[in-house]
Design a protein around this motif. Structure first.
Motif, PDB file in Angstrom:
ATOM      1  N   TYR A  59       0.852  -0.998   0.116  1.00 49.62           N
ATOM      2  CA  TYR A  59       0.193   0.095  -0.478  1.00 49.62           C
ATOM      3  C   TYR A  59       0.551   1.481  -0.150  1.00 49.62           C
ATOM      4  N   ASP A  62       0.813   1.855  -3.175  1.00 45.29           N
ATOM      5  CA  ASP A  62      -0.721   1.896  -3.898  1.00 45.29           C
ATOM      6  C   ASP A  62      -0.537   3.025  -5.610  1.00 45.29           C
ATOM      7  N   HIS A  63       0.455   4.674  -4.876  1.00 43.53           N
ATOM      8  CA  HIS A  63      -0.051   5.432  -6.404  1.00 43.53           C
ATOM      9  C   HIS A  63       1.622   5.670  -6.044  1.00 43.53           C
ATOM     10  N   SER A  89      -2.595   9.375   0.928  1.00 42.55           N
ATOM     11  CA  SER A  89      -2.754   8.511  -0.240  1.00 42.55           C
ATOM     12  C   SER A  89      -2.164   6.997   0.095  1.00 42.55           C
ATOM     13  N   THR A  90      -1.328   6.491   0.680  1.00 42.22           N
ATOM     14  CA  THR A  90      -1.344   5.138   0.924  1.00 42.22           C
ATOM     15  C   THR A  90      -2.671   4.592   2.162  1.00 42.22           C
ATOM     16  N   GLY A  93      -6.150   2.751   0.801  1.00 37.64           N
ATOM     17  CA  GLY A  93      -5.397   1.031   0.507  1.00 37.64           C
ATOM     18  C   GLY A  93      -4.884   0.481   1.566  1.00 37.64           C
ATOM     19  N   SER A  97      -9.747  -0.561   2.510  1.00 35.55           N
ATOM     20  CA  SER A  97     -10.608  -0.351   1.488  1.00 35.55           C
ATOM     21  C   SER A  97     -11.392  -2.144   1.459  1.00 35.55           C
ATOM     22  N   SER A 284      -9.183   9.545  -2.733  1.00 38.64           N
ATOM     23  CA  SER A 284      -9.882   8.058  -3.173  1.00 38.64           C
ATOM     24  C   SER A 284     -10.445   7.714  -3.967  1.00 38.64           C
ATOM     25  N   SER A 289      -6.067   2.843  -6.624  1.00 34.06           N
ATOM     26  CA  SER A 289      -5.040   2.636  -6.893  1.00 34.06           C
ATOM     27  C   SER A 289      -4.662   1.587  -7.850  1.00 34.06           C
TER      28      SER A 289
END
Length: 367
Positions: A59, A62-63, A89-90, A93, A97, A284, A289
């Motif tokens: 994760y 993820d981005h 952003s992590t 996930g 998620s 998100s 992701s």
């Protein structure tokens, strides 16, 4: 029994497979009476996720574009902002998620010592590839080490993480994450120390666990800057669960130059304090992701997560929870024998791996 208790029992009954109800009640009872770290408890198989906790290190990646963009900031302030955006952003996930897709959080497998996980995100000419290497470096206490790197962008993340959990009233689990991550930008000779949030797992009694984040985490830049991120389980910032507020300022206590707030599981905005301008920080829902590329299971080594736990995963996916429990117990027993062998003979992990392979091979033969 109160009406609330009746409601929770009914909710649990609706989620727990009929053949697992006794096991679930016993598990909840054990949770309520247990003192100390819960990692040693055996979780009912129907509450197990079909992945190892070691895989959660993916994760961080993820981005991959946001990860690579950290080094594109023209100033230390912009680079800290980019690092903060990537870190936010992590979180989706890592912590919610699965609740979104499956309706509940499930317990991952406890990684065994020496377990490995490798993943890659292939980028374009501008972004470059992002590569992850993770390994379980300690079993007691459980600690995973990870290395995420994009050589073209010049961004490196290294760190370790462990968890200590305890039962919390009413019928929840509080998890304290140990360890930290270090983000390095070689071009600028900058380092960022990143701490990890505390987890609150709720919904255990109704067999629909979900995760909330609480407390405060920090991103400390060697350039003399600091991001402070406060999490709310009750939404006192925006009135919604999963809220956060981040403040970016000089570490010596000067005025904030950026702030960001919103939902770490949804939409958030940031404000350039000097310009008094507010724009989108991260969403998100729209910025999905990117799944990592992983070798097929037959091509993986015996200690790579998907290969190691394949028999348990197959049983869980087939909803054969009795078989899942049996397969999981065999792996864990092999790990205990391995640990005993290493302790008695002082063998290296490479030597002990051969013992592990012999044990599991012998068990397969006896099936």
């Amino acid at each position: 029994m109160s009406n609330k208790d009746n409601f929770e029992d009914e909710g649990a009954a609706a989620e727990v497979p009929a053949e697992q109800k006794d096991s679930f009640r016993s598990f909840i009872s054990t949770l309520a009476q247990f003192s100390g770290d819960l990692s040693s408890l055996t979780c009912p198989s129907f509450l197990l996720s079909s992945v190892s906790l070691l895989e959660y290190s993916q994760y961080w990646g993820d981005h991959p574009k946001l990860f690579a963009s950290i080094s594109k900031g023209k100033t230390p302030e912009e680079r800290l902002l980019n690092a903060t955006r990537w870190f936010i952003s992590t979180l989706y996930g890592s912590y919610t998620s699965r609740s979104t897709s499956a309706g509940m959080e499930k317990k991952p497998y406890n990684p065994i010592l020496g377990e490995q996980y490798f993943a890659q995100w292939t980028g374009d000419e501008e972004t470059g590839d992002t590569v992850l290497k993770a390994e379980q470096v300690s079993h007691h206490p459980p600690i995973m080490g990870f290395h995420l790197e994009n050589k073209k962008a010049g961004v490196i993340l290294e760190g370790h993480c462990g968890q200590k959990s305890r039962f919390a009233m009413p019928a929840g689990i509080d998890v304290s994450q140990t360890g930290h991550a270090i983000l390095t930008l070689p071009e600028f000779k900058e380092h960022y120390l990143i701490t990890l949030p505390s987890l609150n797992i709720r919904g255990m009694v109704t067999a629909r666990p979900f995760v909330e984040l609480s407390g405060t985490t920090y991103i400390v830049s060697s350039a003399g800057l600091l991001t402070t991120i406060d999490y709310s389980t009750r939404g006192y910032f925006s009135g919604e669960r999963h809220s956060f507020k981040a403040t970016l300022k000089p570490i010596n206590g000067g005025s904030a130059f950026y702030t960001a707030q919103g939902l770490w599981s949804g939409v958030s905005n940031f404000t350039d304090v000097k310009k008094n301008e507010t724009t989108l920080f991260f969403d998100s829902d729209s910025d999905k992701s990117v799944p990592p590329e992983i070798k097929p299971v037959p091509e993986q080594g015996p200690l790579e997560s998907h290969q190691l736990w394949s028999s348990v995963t197959n049983a869980i996916n087939a909803k054969d929870f009795a078989a899942a429990s049996k397969e999981k117990s065999q792996i864990e027993e092999a790990q205990r024998v391995l640990a005993k062998t290493r302790k008695e003979k002082g063998e290296t992990q490479a030597d002990a791996l051969l013992v592990f392979e012999l044990i599991t091979s012998h068990e397969d033969t006896n099936e």
